[in-house]
Design a protein around this motif. Structure first.
Motif, PDB file in Angstrom:
ATOM      1  N   ARG A 111      -1.953  10.048   9.989  1.00  0.00           N
ATOM      2  CA  ARG A 111      -3.110  10.437   9.476  1.00  0.00           C
ATOM      3  C   ARG A 111      -3.324   9.727   8.341  1.00  0.00           C
ATOM      4  NH1 ARG A 111      -0.619  15.691   9.939  1.00  0.00           N
ATOM      5  NH2 ARG A 111      -1.729  16.947  11.959  1.00  0.00           N
ATOM      6  N   THR A 112      -2.383   8.853   7.704  1.00  0.00           N
ATOM      7  CA  THR A 112      -2.305   8.091   6.626  1.00  0.00           C
ATOM      8  C   THR A 112      -2.419   6.538   6.896  1.00  0.00           C
ATOM      9  OG1 THR A 112      -1.802   9.713   4.957  1.00  0.00           O
ATOM     10  CG2 THR A 112      -1.225   7.431   4.398  1.00  0.00           C
ATOM     11  N   HIS A 113      -1.546   6.231   7.834  1.00  0.00           N
ATOM     12  CA  HIS A 113      -1.400   4.813   8.254  1.00  0.00           C
ATOM     13  C   HIS A 113      -1.964   4.376   9.391  1.00  0.00           C
ATOM     14  CE1 HIS A 113       1.385   4.201   4.782  1.00  0.00           C
ATOM     15  NE2 HIS A 113       1.729   5.415   4.939  1.00  0.00           N
ATOM     16  N   ALA A 114      -2.187   3.049   9.569  1.00  0.00           N
ATOM     17  CA  ALA A 114      -2.683   2.373  10.948  1.00  0.00           C
ATOM     18  C   ALA A 114      -1.557   2.823  11.966  1.00  0.00           C
ATOM     19  CB  ALA A 114      -2.839   1.053  10.774  1.00  0.00           C
ATOM     20  N   PRO A 115      -2.171   3.170  13.094  1.00  0.00           N
ATOM     21  CA  PRO A 115      -1.092   3.679  14.262  1.00  0.00           C
ATOM     22  C   PRO A 115      -0.313   2.236  14.602  1.00  0.00           C
ATOM     23  CG  PRO A 115      -3.168   4.497  14.694  1.00  0.00           C
ATOM     24  CD  PRO A 115      -3.383   3.976  13.399  1.00  0.00           C
ATOM     25  N   GLU A 116      -0.953   1.011  14.637  1.00  0.00           N
ATOM     26  CA  GLU A 116      -0.488  -0.068  14.936  1.00  0.00           C
ATOM     27  C   GLU A 116       0.925  -0.558  13.783  1.00  0.00           C
ATOM     28  OE1 GLU A 116      -4.465  -1.336  13.621  1.00  0.00           O
ATOM     29  OE2 GLU A 116      -3.674   0.417  14.572  1.00  0.00           O
ATOM     30  N   ARG A 151      -2.365   1.358   3.613  1.00  0.00           N
ATOM     31  CA  ARG A 151      -2.663   1.981   5.149  1.00  0.00           C
ATOM     32  C   ARG A 151      -2.213   1.133   6.180  1.00  0.00           C
ATOM     33  NH1 ARG A 151      -6.096   1.622   9.115  1.00  0.00           N
ATOM     34  NH2 ARG A 151      -6.622   3.488  10.431  1.00  0.00           N
ATOM     35  N   GLY A 152      -1.890  -0.334   6.089  1.00  0.00           N
ATOM     36  CA  GLY A 152      -1.662  -0.937   7.142  1.00  0.00           C
ATOM     37  C   GLY A 152      -0.443  -1.966   6.831  1.00  0.00           C
ATOM     38  N   TRP A 153       0.022  -1.820   5.702  1.00  0.00           N
ATOM     39  CA  TRP A 153       1.437  -2.663   5.241  1.00  0.00           C
ATOM     40  C   TRP A 153       2.033  -1.940   4.226  1.00  0.00           C
ATOM     41  CZ3 TRP A 153       0.057  -4.421   0.297  1.00  0.00           C
ATOM     42  CH2 TRP A 153      -1.392  -4.592  -0.052  1.00  0.00           C
ATOM     43  N   GLY A 154       3.440  -2.360   4.029  1.00  0.00           N
ATOM     44  CA  GLY A 154       4.204  -1.959   3.068  1.00  0.00           C
ATOM     45  C   GLY A 154       4.216  -2.883   2.235  1.00  0.00           C
ATOM     46  N   SER A 155       4.728  -2.614   1.005  1.00  0.00           N
ATOM     47  CA  SER A 155       5.116  -3.373  -0.341  1.00  0.00           C
ATOM     48  C   SER A 155       5.930  -3.118  -1.251  1.00  0.00           C
ATOM     49  CB  SER A 155       3.825  -3.797  -0.825  1.00  0.00           C
ATOM     50  OG  SER A 155       3.733  -4.602  -1.978  1.00  0.00           O
ATOM     51  N   GLY A 156       6.586  -3.598  -2.099  1.00  0.00           N
ATOM     52  CA  GLY A 156       7.598  -3.324  -3.145  1.00  0.00           C
ATOM     53  C   GLY A 156       8.395  -2.153  -2.944  1.00  0.00           C
ATOM     54  N   PHE A 157       9.018  -2.351  -1.862  1.00  0.00           N
ATOM     55  CA  PHE A 157      10.225  -1.088  -1.422  1.00  0.00           C
ATOM     56  C   PHE A 157       9.583   0.020  -0.914  1.00  0.00           C
ATOM     57  CE2 PHE A 157      12.735  -3.231  -5.320  1.00  0.00           C
ATOM     58  CZ  PHE A 157      13.054  -4.247  -4.573  1.00  0.00           C
ATOM     59  N   ASP A 183       4.886   6.281 -12.696  1.00  0.00           N
ATOM     60  CA  ASP A 183       5.792   5.217 -12.585  1.00  0.00           C
ATOM     61  C   ASP A 183       5.204   3.985 -13.173  1.00  0.00           C
ATOM     62  OD1 ASP A 183       7.888   4.152 -10.223  1.00  0.00           O
ATOM     63  OD2 ASP A 183       6.516   2.563 -10.813  1.00  0.00           O
ATOM     64  N   VAL A 184       6.166   3.168 -13.552  1.00  0.00           N
ATOM     65  CA  VAL A 184       5.392   2.145 -14.844  1.00  0.00           C
ATOM     66  C   VAL A 184       4.729   1.438 -13.866  1.00  0.00           C
ATOM     67  CG1 VAL A 184       7.423   0.303 -14.507  1.00  0.00           C
ATOM     68  CG2 VAL A 184       6.144   0.913 -16.644  1.00  0.00           C
ATOM     69  N   HIS A 185       4.821   1.330 -12.746  1.00  0.00           N
ATOM     70  CA  HIS A 185       3.803   0.248 -11.696  1.00  0.00           C
ATOM     71  C   HIS A 185       2.728   0.903 -11.184  1.00  0.00           C
ATOM     72  CE1 HIS A 185       8.128  -1.295 -11.497  1.00  0.00           C
ATOM     73  NE2 HIS A 185       7.461  -2.374 -11.711  1.00  0.00           N
ATOM     74  N   GLN A 186       1.753   0.216 -10.987  1.00  0.00           N
ATOM     75  CA  GLN A 186       0.423   0.903 -10.693  1.00  0.00           C
ATOM     76  C   GLN A 186       0.684   1.546  -9.133  1.00  0.00           C
ATOM     77  OE1 GLN A 186      -3.107  -0.704  -8.894  1.00  0.00           O
ATOM     78  NE2 GLN A 186      -4.551   0.767 -10.211  1.00  0.00           N
ATOM     79  N   GLY A 187      -0.075   2.767  -9.041  1.00  0.00           N
ATOM     80  CA  GLY A 187       0.090   3.118  -7.752  1.00  0.00           C
ATOM     81  C   GLY A 187      -0.789   2.906  -6.862  1.00  0.00           C
ATOM     82  N   ASP A 188      -0.854   1.369  -6.541  1.00  0.00           N
ATOM     83  CA  ASP A 188      -2.123   0.657  -5.848  1.00  0.00           C
ATOM     84  C   ASP A 188      -2.432   1.068  -4.351  1.00  0.00           C
ATOM     85  OD1 ASP A 188       0.365  -0.559  -5.055  1.00  0.00           O
ATOM     86  OD2 ASP A 188      -0.419  -2.204  -4.557  1.00  0.00           O
ATOM     87  N   GLY A 189      -1.198   1.301  -3.518  1.00  0.00           N
ATOM     88  CA  GLY A 189      -1.308   1.770  -2.292  1.00  0.00           C
ATOM     89  C   GLY A 189      -2.000   3.336  -2.199  1.00  0.00           C
ATOM     90  N   THR A 190      -1.582   4.130  -2.891  1.00  0.00           N
ATOM     91  CA  THR A 190      -2.228   5.566  -3.236  1.00  0.00           C
ATOM     92  C   THR A 190      -3.639   5.294  -3.434  1.00  0.00           C
ATOM     93  OG1 THR A 190       0.069   6.175  -4.147  1.00  0.00           O
ATOM     94  CG2 THR A 190      -1.535   7.789  -3.921  1.00  0.00           C
ATOM     95  N   ALA A 191      -3.925   4.438  -4.398  1.00  0.00           N
ATOM     96  CA  ALA A 191      -5.343   4.542  -5.007  1.00  0.00           C
ATOM     97  C   ALA A 191      -6.104   3.866  -3.905  1.00  0.00           C
ATOM     98  CB  ALA A 191      -5.365   3.452  -6.082  1.00  0.00           C
TER      99      ALA A 191
END
Ligand code: ZN
Length: 317
Positions: A52-57, A119-125, A153-161
């Motif tokens: 529902r959040t991430h690309a199925p592939e 959505r389609g990739w992971g990053s930063g742990f 968190d001290v780092h921006q929530g870029d993926g969530t945004a």
């Protein structure tokens, strides 16, 4: 309220790896002395929930071990079945913490806050975006309509945004270091950028103002609070200068404000990379102790919340 933790949070990693995997075992032990009767094992997030959040592939590549070397480097973990299990359980735990929040006013995941996952990739742990997975699942079930993410968190929530961008049913707030990772920022609904070396007073003042603006603009059915320990002065990756007292004041302010407004809150731990791992554990454990102090009796759900309304201006400088 329930506190979700799994032994699977402790990821086996090569020697010298930067990710503080032992933090999760130490925090689990600490909380087991604090509130053992409230600890629960989370269910892993299912493929349906993740997709529902991430690309199925992308989900398929993570699950099957088909991530290429570049994708694994971006995540920062070598692929392993344990990495998949950890990521699924952590996302499932934030979802479970939200369910606890809706029932009892609060719920906690002793991991989570993996806010750099897109959505389609992971990053930063971050492999799966636990907050987005939880929100999308609760919306799909009709349990909530509107959700806020309070990312301290001290780092921006870029993926969530990025995942929740352009969606009127969600509101993302992020307070983070201007010069810190990720260097290409996304646009949250409200971003507050802080200079290197920002201390307690300036941080709390910025937080008070930002949370007031966010809650004036958006009334959530549930909030997910990323209580990162990495704004701490002793953090190796943080670049800010908050003390442990300042971080406790931060947690108390957020949780009392939400309780006063009767907004259920799920708490995820997010980052914490102190030179001495026990410092990160102290900060996370204090967050939990404060939450237990406010929600320990299920006061919010039963309408017996004894807290006075927080006056947002009272401690502004
Ligand atoms: Zn962080």
């Amino acid at each position: 309220m329930w506190i979700y933790s799994s032994e699977r949070y402790v990821l086996p990693l090569p020697p010298g790896h930067r990710f503080p995997s032992p933090k999760y075992a130490a925090l689990r032990r600490r909380v087991a002395t604090l509130a053992p009767e409230r600890m629960r094992e989370p269910e892993p997030a299912t493929d349906v929930e993740l997709c529902r959040t991430h690309a199925p592939e992308y989900v398929a590549d993570v699950v099957s071990g088909a991530l290429d070397a570049a994708a694994q480097r971006r995540i920062g973990f070598p692929w392993s079945p344990e990495m998949v299990a950890r990521s699924r359980h952590s996302a499932g735990a934030t979802l479970a913490a939200c369910r606890s929040a809706l029932e009892h006013g609060c719920g906690i995941n002793l991991a989570g806050g993996t806010h750099h996952a897109h959505r389609g990739w992971g990053s930063g742990f971050c492999v799966f975006n636990d907050a987005a997975v939880a929100i999308r699942t609760l919306q799909a079930e009709g349990r909530i309509v509107r959700a806020m993410v309070i990312d301290l968190d001290v780092h921006q929530g870029d993926g969530t945004a990025a995942i929740l961008a352009g969606d009127d049913t969600t509101f993302t707030l992020s307070l983070h270091g201007r010069r810190n990772f990720p260097f290409r920022k996304a646009s949250s609904d409200l971003d507050v950028e802080l200079d290197d070396g920002t201390g307690d007073r300036a941080y709390l003042s910025a937080l008070h103002a930002a949370l007031r603006v966010a809650l004036d603009r958006f009334a959530p059915d549930v909030a997910i609070y990323l209580a990162g320990a990495d704004p701490y002065v002793g953090d190796r990756l943080g670049r800010l200068a908050l003390t442990k007292d300042g971080l406790a004041a931060r947690d108390r302010f957020v949780l009392e404000t939400m309780a006063a407004r009767r907004v259920p809150v799920a708490i995820a731990m997010a980052g914490g990379y102190a030179a001495d791992i026990e410092d990160s554990v102290d900060i996370h454990a204090t967050t939990i102790a404060i939450a237990l102090g406010i929600h320990g009796l299920g006061a919010l759900a039963s309408g017996r919340n004894p807290l006075p309304r927080v006056v947002l201006d009272s401690t502004d400088e």
